[in-house]
Design a protein around this motif. Structure first.
Motif, PDB file in Angstrom:
ATOM      1  N   ASP A 255      11.556 -28.849   9.945  1.00 28.86           N
ATOM      2  CA  ASP A 255      10.851 -27.939  10.653  1.00 28.86           C
ATOM      3  C   ASP A 255      10.715 -26.575  10.182  1.00 28.86           C
ATOM      4  OD1 ASP A 255      13.419 -27.247  10.727  1.00 28.86           O
ATOM      5  OD2 ASP A 255      13.703 -27.316  12.838  1.00 28.86           O
ATOM      6  N   GLU A 256      10.016 -25.940  10.973  1.00 29.07           N
ATOM      7  CA  GLU A 256       9.834 -24.390  10.404  1.00 29.07           C
ATOM      8  C   GLU A 256      10.926 -23.621   9.836  1.00 29.07           C
ATOM      9  OE1 GLU A 256       6.681 -23.315   9.733  1.00 29.07           O
ATOM     10  OE2 GLU A 256       7.257 -21.463   8.986  1.00 29.07           O
ATOM     11  N   SER A 257      12.026 -23.767  10.675  1.00 26.83           N
ATOM     12  CA  SER A 257      13.296 -23.031  10.391  1.00 26.83           C
ATOM     13  C   SER A 257      13.915 -23.432   8.953  1.00 26.83           C
ATOM     14  CB  SER A 257      14.243 -22.892  11.720  1.00 26.83           C
ATOM     15  OG  SER A 257      14.792 -24.278  11.665  1.00 26.83           O
ATOM     16  N   PHE A 258      13.937 -24.871   8.863  1.00 22.27           N
ATOM     17  CA  PHE A 258      14.581 -25.512   7.778  1.00 22.27           C
ATOM     18  C   PHE A 258      13.750 -25.000   6.574  1.00 22.27           C
ATOM     19  CE2 PHE A 258      15.764 -28.493   4.724  1.00 22.27           C
ATOM     20  CZ  PHE A 258      17.077 -28.581   4.914  1.00 22.27           C
TER      21      PHE A 258
ATOM     22  N   PHE B 101     -10.909 -31.641  13.651  1.00 20.73           N
ATOM     23  CA  PHE B 101      -9.738 -31.867  13.588  1.00 20.73           C
ATOM     24  C   PHE B 101      -9.488 -33.330  13.432  1.00 20.73           C
ATOM     25  CE2 PHE B 101      -9.803 -27.317  14.430  1.00 20.73           C
ATOM     26  CZ  PHE B 101      -8.571 -26.873  13.735  1.00 20.73           C
ATOM     27  N   PRO B 102      -8.786 -33.853  12.687  1.00 17.15           N
ATOM     28  CA  PRO B 102      -8.312 -35.374  12.538  1.00 17.15           C
ATOM     29  C   PRO B 102      -7.607 -35.820  14.085  1.00 17.15           C
ATOM     30  CG  PRO B 102      -7.090 -34.289  11.206  1.00 17.15           C
ATOM     31  CD  PRO B 102      -7.844 -33.198  11.755  1.00 17.15           C
ATOM     32  N   ARG B 103      -6.711 -34.768  14.567  1.00 16.27           N
ATOM     33  CA  ARG B 103      -5.984 -35.325  15.666  1.00 16.27           C
ATOM     34  C   ARG B 103      -6.212 -34.642  16.920  1.00 16.27           C
ATOM     35  NH1 ARG B 103      -2.527 -36.202  11.289  1.00 16.27           N
ATOM     36  NH2 ARG B 103      -1.868 -34.148  11.740  1.00 16.27           N
ATOM     37  N   LEU B 104      -7.373 -33.856  17.251  1.00 15.03           N
ATOM     38  CA  LEU B 104      -7.430 -32.910  18.109  1.00 15.03           C
ATOM     39  C   LEU B 104      -8.905 -33.189  18.351  1.00 15.03           C
ATOM     40  CD1 LEU B 104      -5.101 -31.188  19.259  1.00 15.03           C
ATOM     41  CD2 LEU B 104      -6.260 -29.389  17.841  1.00 15.03           C
ATOM     42  N   PRO B 105      -9.505 -33.082  19.729  1.00 11.42           N
ATOM     43  CA  PRO B 105     -10.788 -33.198  19.905  1.00 11.42           C
ATOM     44  C   PRO B 105     -11.279 -31.874  20.014  1.00 11.42           C
ATOM     45  CG  PRO B 105      -9.577 -33.360  22.029  1.00 11.42           C
ATOM     46  CD  PRO B 105      -8.540 -33.213  21.183  1.00 11.42           C
ATOM     47  N   LEU B 106     -11.523 -31.251  18.881  1.00 13.06           N
ATOM     48  CA  LEU B 106     -11.725 -30.149  18.636  1.00 13.06           C
ATOM     49  C   LEU B 106     -12.581 -29.826  17.504  1.00 13.06           C
ATOM     50  CD1 LEU B 106     -11.133 -27.136  19.679  1.00 13.06           C
ATOM     51  CD2 LEU B 106      -9.499 -27.067  17.854  1.00 13.06           C
TER      52      LEU B 106
ATOM     53  N   ASN C 210     -14.502 -28.277  22.431  1.00 11.98           N
ATOM     54  CA  ASN C 210     -13.476 -29.247  22.541  1.00 11.98           C
ATOM     55  C   ASN C 210     -14.458 -30.193  23.059  1.00 11.98           C
ATOM     56  OD1 ASN C 210     -13.619 -27.323  24.752  1.00 11.98           O
ATOM     57  ND2 ASN C 210     -11.994 -28.349  25.766  1.00 11.98           N
ATOM     58  N   THR C 211     -14.468 -31.378  22.833  1.00 14.98           N
ATOM     59  CA  THR C 211     -15.181 -32.613  23.070  1.00 14.98           C
ATOM     60  C   THR C 211     -14.665 -33.198  24.309  1.00 14.98           C
ATOM     61  OG1 THR C 211     -14.265 -33.743  21.301  1.00 14.98           O
ATOM     62  CG2 THR C 211     -16.373 -32.973  20.777  1.00 14.98           C
ATOM     63  N   GLN C 212     -13.403 -33.041  24.342  1.00 16.06           N
ATOM     64  CA  GLN C 212     -12.671 -33.594  25.671  1.00 16.06           C
ATOM     65  C   GLN C 212     -11.891 -32.247  26.135  1.00 16.06           C
ATOM     66  OE1 GLN C 212     -10.199 -36.858  24.528  1.00 16.06           O
ATOM     67  NE2 GLN C 212     -11.833 -37.695  23.220  1.00 16.06           N
ATOM     68  N   PRO C 213     -11.668 -32.742  27.654  1.00 13.24           N
ATOM     69  CA  PRO C 213     -10.596 -31.632  28.249  1.00 13.24           C
ATOM     70  C   PRO C 213      -9.530 -31.345  27.336  1.00 13.24           C
ATOM     71  CG  PRO C 213     -11.404 -33.146  29.724  1.00 13.24           C
ATOM     72  CD  PRO C 213     -11.864 -33.732  28.602  1.00 13.24           C
ATOM     73  N   LEU C 214      -9.110 -29.920  26.974  1.00  9.23           N
ATOM     74  CA  LEU C 214      -8.093 -29.889  26.130  1.00  9.23           C
ATOM     75  C   LEU C 214      -7.197 -28.876  26.484  1.00  9.23           C
ATOM     76  CD1 LEU C 214      -6.863 -30.421  23.130  1.00  9.23           C
ATOM     77  CD2 LEU C 214      -8.589 -28.752  22.654  1.00  9.23           C
ATOM     78  N   ASP C 215      -5.895 -29.068  26.463  1.00 17.13           N
ATOM     79  CA  ASP C 215      -4.818 -27.867  26.880  1.00 17.13           C
ATOM     80  C   ASP C 215      -4.659 -27.094  25.517  1.00 17.13           C
ATOM     81  OD1 ASP C 215      -3.674 -27.974  29.279  1.00 17.13           O
ATOM     82  OD2 ASP C 215      -2.797 -29.919  28.737  1.00 17.13           O
ATOM     83  N   LEU C 216      -5.310 -25.839  25.761  1.00 19.52           N
ATOM     84  CA  LEU C 216      -5.240 -25.040  24.639  1.00 19.52           C
ATOM     85  C   LEU C 216      -4.845 -23.481  24.989  1.00 19.52           C
ATOM     86  CD1 LEU C 216      -7.463 -25.264  21.500  1.00 19.52           C
ATOM     87  CD2 LEU C 216      -7.400 -22.835  22.518  1.00 19.52           C
TER      88      LEU C 216
ATOM     89  N   MET D 212      -1.344 -28.888  22.199  1.00 19.76           N
ATOM     90  CA  MET D 212      -0.491 -29.704  22.290  1.00 19.76           C
ATOM     91  C   MET D 212       1.027 -29.578  21.551  1.00 19.76           C
ATOM     92  SD  MET D 212      -2.948 -32.086  22.937  1.00 19.76           S
ATOM     93  CE  MET D 212      -2.878 -33.919  22.444  1.00 19.76           C
ATOM     94  N   GLU D 213       1.402 -28.185  22.191  1.00 18.16           N
ATOM     95  CA  GLU D 213       2.966 -27.774  21.499  1.00 18.16           C
ATOM     96  C   GLU D 213       2.659 -27.514  20.120  1.00 18.16           C
ATOM     97  OE1 GLU D 213       5.632 -30.166  23.429  1.00 18.16           O
ATOM     98  OE2 GLU D 213       5.223 -29.476  25.473  1.00 18.16           O
ATOM     99  N   ALA D 214       1.641 -27.286  19.547  1.00 13.91           N
ATOM    100  CA  ALA D 214       1.684 -27.197  17.890  1.00 13.91           C
ATOM    101  C   ALA D 214       0.578 -26.265  17.647  1.00 13.91           C
ATOM    102  CB  ALA D 214       1.619 -28.473  17.105  1.00 13.91           C
TER     103      ALA D 214
END
Lengths: 792, 300
Positions: A179-182, A314-319, A340-346, A287-289
């Motif tokens: 992870d980021e901290s490591f 984006f490969p893993r995001l409808p963006l 965003n091509t689909q509803p997206l939490d951003l 999506m928490e990232a």
């Protein structure tokens, strides 16, 4: 003495197929088809010497022979011809945890893996605890490794590798672990090793890290050394020449040159890179990232020498991201929009511009400052300044001695939701960061599919600071009000208070930061004169001008006097509004502020009351506006009601049926008109210079204290929130300033606040809360938010 | 140059050498092996641990598995096949079970070693491709488990022999030099086939077929005298007998039996040919492996 000495080494990988089909991975079918793959030469004759304690980066495209070279030095594979001498122990971090067996415990794997790296049991015993501690796996060391998460696995592997205490480290892209901290911990450890005089050979595609870590860089292409030497020059060369073939585009106009590299832009001026290796890119939080524009797959839609249009998916995001960039006489213009091509939490979208650390000063709006030096202890990004929202431009400049051209970042004013933030990055990234962010209130999520504008940014390396100041002065409206003792300067939603005295009095010792200003005598003679902010040029030659020298003591600082309103999920700050002058009478100063996101107008009125007091009133006028003009009203706590005249009233029920006000005739039929504005709380604050050390309310008093580095944001200092109308700040020398409320909505609580060390201010705040009610409901019309005074 | 912290310059030197396997010479092999002895033991230990870690009976399987194998084979040859053949398979006074076990235990060792060693480099290719260490360790470690089963099998053999009324004389000490010869042959051939299997993947399959053939073409469940008698009687062409005797395991298994079960010093001629094969194969195997070691990772 050299640590690694390679002379004319070459590497040829064996042929596959054909008559030698039985060799290696070949199959019988190949034998009959007789289609041999020719032997592949991975390294042309290559010579390399590395001195002890050197950190050498190896960069190049995929397949350029970087890993082959490292493998040969590591001894995993032998050079076909040539000689190689390596003095000292070599530890390769080629692949972490290669020797791990999932069915063994962490402890057993440590011994096994360390053994593979050339350590004996006695040596492992000596550093076993350190390995476990670094990997943060004390509790799990006797569990089998297949119960570990992938992060734990990699941590343990890295920890073993780093503790083998070799003389030469070979690092191949392994810093991107955990992870980021490591990751930060790993980088810090690598830096420690470097400081301890270990030799490091570092292969990476992360040019930022290469630049931060390496003293020299070896650039490989098709197995041959293209360039070898100075890190900066080699990376520049790589980006320009080698990268060109691999989907990197170059735009050029005059002295300005821009490289587009898979969602990242680098800016050059006269062959010199102004941006840091991280370049200019877009970042999203979903999506928490965090997702960066460099992760998208880019397709260049249209490109000329001066203009480029590219689309990234984006490969893993409808963006989907759209970048249009153009270089011209006005520098680089980058326009980024996203869909965003689909509803997206951003929740967050930003344009990040990383620049060289040779930029040492920032200017944003009326404020400016110096960047703190980035030290090895900086593991995190730190905010240096956060200018107000309607600052449309900020600028970075270098030292006088540096040849870096001033870099001006300008955003189009129509796009008022975005906000600049000026940051320092961590030590490894070594960059200044100008961040144009847009926060999306959580109430709006998930966002319906739509194409949205993220921002249009103009970066102009050719514009000089003077030109910038000139434009700034034209655009920014500032008015000043003077009394015998102080000057109140109203600009950009702030009131800046400056004390001026002909001679310093005892209450202001010389240590108090002051500035000397030459002024026209005429203006000082009239205490209530107001004029343009910078009346410097002695324009009228017929006038007899008397120039006097005045000492000025700034009393306010950073955000000066300002107010904040909380509407729904959003804080609206006085500096978020676009300010314009309203009709002013003598001795009274009045300005009104508006915003696209805010259905109203705020009018400030300033009036001196005697030499030591400034009366301030803040009036909010809620205007009825049809929602068409309020695109971003969703998420705001505004009550709406359907127009009665509408033939088909929308089904949206009014949120509050009481206190209906007749909508003005101007409201379009069939549209929803604003009925009331709900403000959950608001406050007026004044940010004072750090010379004020103590605070006092009618109930409590205390010291502001020095800002601690650990402080995250603003720290409220009072223990209780007790109703009151006055709060004072005192300096050690006895001078004081008091903020008094005479009339507010709801209940008023005085609060003393210390800001973080970067902002270094002492804040007096009057917090107005609706008490029992949920919020203040303000109907269409005028409301007096605050009437009070600031007295010295 | 900074020596390693425990002051063992030998280890540090070994690693310098490892860093340039292109120059790794045969002369250095003993030194490299000594330096990585702990790694070898760790790998063997790992192999044994991993095999039985999640089994309920755990380590007991290490005993049960070879034991069950021998029980099954003894049952088949003694109860099913032996009565039909009508003749005594082994010399006078040797129970069939003891004779079979003696052949089987030592034959199994070679079989298991060779097939495990041949596949070892491919099985551990992630190590070979990523980490630099003395490559010989991998096939040698693969021989750890067969060695372990040999020990168990040997104990079982002694027990069976005692139960069936056999005695153990001083001549049993002859198995030490015999085993040394067998080990040299096994290690040499194993190293050779391991290295070869990386380049020619077909080698692994061929080794297994040859071993299957060898089981019948070696005096495992019959006596060598039986073959020699058949040769003298002229039933079998002389060339076939020559080919049969060219297999050093033929002489070795016979010698083991003479030393252990017949309680006499094995015939001298039984040593000569296996010893020659041992010297040649050990040197040849090590040289071949050392030669190919630096480029092993290129073929994986």
């Amino acid at each position: 003495m050299t640590v690694i000495e390679a002379q004319e080494i070459t590497k040829t990988y064996p042929a596959q197929g054909g008559k030698r089909a039985l060799l290696g991975r070949g199959g019988i079918a190949r034998l009959f088809r007789n289609t041999p793959t020719p032997p592949r030469q991975a390294l042309a004759p290559l010579s390399l010497t590395v001195e002890p304690g050197e950190a050498r980066g190896i960069i190049g495209r995929n397949g350029s022979g970087k890993s082959t070279l490292l493998k040969i030095i590591a001894g995993v594979s032998a050079a076909t011809t040539g000689t190689l001498r390596v003095h000292g122990r070599v530890a390769s971090l080629l692949e972490l945890g290669a020797g791990f067996h999932p069915m063994l415990t962490g402890r057993e794997n440590i011994y096994l893996n360390a053994g593979l790296l050339g350590m004996r049991h006695a040596q492992v015993d000596a550093c076993f605890d350190a390995i476990v501690e670094f990997a943060e796996l004390e509790a799990y060391i006797d569990h089998t490794v297949d119960t570990y998460s992938s992060g734990m696995y990699v941590r343990l592997a890295f920890s073993v590798a780093i503790h083998t205490d070799p003389d030469v480290f070979l690092v191949d892209e392994v810093l991107a672990v955990g992870d980021e901290s490591f990751q930060r911990k790993c980088r810090a450890r690598i830096l420690e090793l470097k400081a301890a005089g270990k030799t490091i050979l570092f292969v990476s595609h992360d040019l930022g890290t290469v630049q931060a870590l390496c003293d020299r860089v070896l650039l490989l292409d098709q197995g041959a050394v293209i360039s070898q030497g100075n890190t900066q020059n080699t990376i520049d060369y790589y980006l320009r020449q080698i990268g060109q073939a691999s989907g990197i585009r170059r735009l050029i106009h005059g002295d300005t040159e821009v490289l587009f590299n898979h969602g990242r832009l680098s800016l050059f001026h006269r062959q010199q890179e102004l941006t840091a290796p991280l370049g200019i890119k877009a970042q999203f939080f979903s999506m928490e990232a965090y997702h960066e524009s460099t992760e998208a797959n880019w397709e260049i839609c249209a490109a000329t020498d001066e203009r480029l249009e590219a689309t990234g998916t984006f490969p893993r995001l409808p963006l989907r991201l759209y970048i249009v960039c153009e270089v011209g006489t006005a520098g680089l213009t980058v326009e980024i929009s996203w869909e965003n091509t689909q509803p997206l939490d951003l929740s967050y979208a930003a344009i990040q511009c990383f620049t060289k650390t040779s930029y040492t000063r920032w200017h944003g709006g009326a404020a400016s400052g110096t960047f703190p030096t980035i030290t090895a202890d900086d593991h995190r990004w730190s905010v240096v300044a956060q200018p107000r929202q309607n600052v449309w431009a900020c600028e970075l400049t270098g030292d006088e001695s540096s040849d870096m051209p001033p870099l001006c970042f300008a955003v189009d004013e129509a796009h008022s939701q975005a906000r600049f933030q000026i940051n320092n990055t961590d030590y490894m990234a070594q960059a200044r960061l100008v961040h144009l962010t847009e926060a999306i209130p959580s109430g709006n999520n998930p966002l319906p599919p739509k194409r949205r504008h993220l921002g249009s940014l103009r970066i102009d390396p050719s514009q000089t600071a003077e030109q910038l100041a000139e434009t700034k002065a034209q655009r920014s409206i500032a008015r000043t009000l003077k009394t015998d003792r102080f000057v109140a300067r109203l600009h950009d939603g702030f009131i800046e208070i400056t004390l001026h005295e002909q001679a310093p009095t005892t209450s202001f010792p010389r240590t108090w930061e002051s500035r000397t200003r030459q002024e026209l005598a005429e203006t000082t003679l009239d205490p209530r004169s107001r004029g343009d902010d910078e009346p410097i040029s002695p324009s009228g030659s017929e006038q007899k001008l008397v120039v006097t020298e005045t000492k000025e003591y700034p009393l306010t600082h950073f955000m000066h006097f300002h107010f904040q309103l909380r509407v729904g999920d959003l804080w609206i700050m006085s500096h978020d509004l676009a300010w314009s002058e309203t009709a002013n009478s003598d001795g009274v100063l009045s300005m009104s502020g508006r915003s696209q996101r805010f259905p109203g107008e705020v009018v400030w009125t300033l009036e001196p009351d005697g030499p030591n007091t400034l009366r301030i009133s803040i009036l909010l006028e809620v205007t009825a506006r049809d929602t068409e003009t309020l695109p971003s009203l969703e998420g705001l706590g505004v009550g709406l009601h359907p127009d009665q005249a509408a033939p088909n009233p929308p089904l949206t029920p009014p949120r509050r049926g009481t206190r209906k006000t007749a909508p003005p005739a101007a409201t379009c039929r069939g549209q929803i008109a604003l009925e009331s504005l709900e403000i959950s709380e608001y406050n007026v604050s004044v940010c004072l210079v750090p010379e004020y050390t103590r605070w006092e309310t009618p109930h409590e008093s205390g010291k502001f204290g020095a800002a601690a580095l650990a402080d995250d944001g603003w720290v409220h200092l009072n223990r209780a929130y007790t109703e009151g109308t006055v709060i004072k700040a005192l300096s050690d020398t006895g001078s004081k300033i008091a903020l008094t409320a005479e009339k507010t909505l709801g209940t008023c609580f005085p609060t003393a606040i210390r800001t973080d060390s970067g902002q270094d201010s002492r804040v007096l705040q009057l917090l107005c809360s609706p008490g029992q009610q949920q919020s203040f409901t303000l109907g269409v019309g005028k409301h007096n938010l605050f009437r009070g005074r600031l007295s010295l | 140059m900074k020596p390693a912290d425990t002051g063992d310059t030998i280890n540090a030197m070994a690693i310098i050498e490892q860093a340039q396997p292109g120059h790794a010479t045969l002369r250095r092999l003993p030194r490299d092996l000594i330096a990585s002895r702990e790694l070898l033991l760790d790998l063997v230990r790992k192999d044994l641990r991993v095999r039985y870690r999640y089994a309920a009976l755990g380590f007991l399987w290490a005993v049960l598995e070879p034991l069950a194998y021998m029980v099954v084979l003894t049952f088949i040859f003694e109860r099913v096949l032996a009565p039909k053949s009508g003749t005594a398979m082994f010399g006078p006074g040797i129970p069939f079970a003891s004779g079979l076990l003696c052949g089987l235990v030592f034959w199994q060792f070679t079989t298991q070693c060779l097939s495990a060693a041949t596949a070892s480099l491919l099985d551990n290719q992630n190590l070979v491709k990523k980490v630099c260490f003395t490559r010989e360790v991998i096939p040698l470690a693969a021989m750890g488990y067969p060695t372990f089963s040999l020990l168990i099998g040997f104990v079982v053999l002694l027990m069976v022999n005692a139960i069936l009324g056999g005695t153990l004389g001083l001549s049993a000490l002859w198995i030490a030099p015999l085993f040394l010869i067998q080990l040299s042959i096994t290690v040499g051939v194993g190293l050779f086939s391991a290295a070869l299997n990386v380049r020619f993947r077909d080698v692994g399959y061929m080794v297994n077929i040859v071993l299957l053939l060898g089981f019948y073409a070696s005096p495992v469940f019959y006596d060598l005298d039986w073959v020699l008698a058949a040769a003298q009687s002229g039933d079998v062409p002389a060339i076939v007998v020559q080919a049969y005797l060219a297999n050093p395991m033929a002489e070795l298994l016979e010698a083991y039996r003479q030393a252990l079960l017949e309680g006499r010093t094995p015939n001298g001629w039984l040593f000569v040919w296996p010893a020659c094969v041992a010297v040649v194969s050990l040197i040849g195997g090590c040289v071949a492996f050392r030669r190919s070691a630096p480029t092993l990772s290129d073929y994986l």
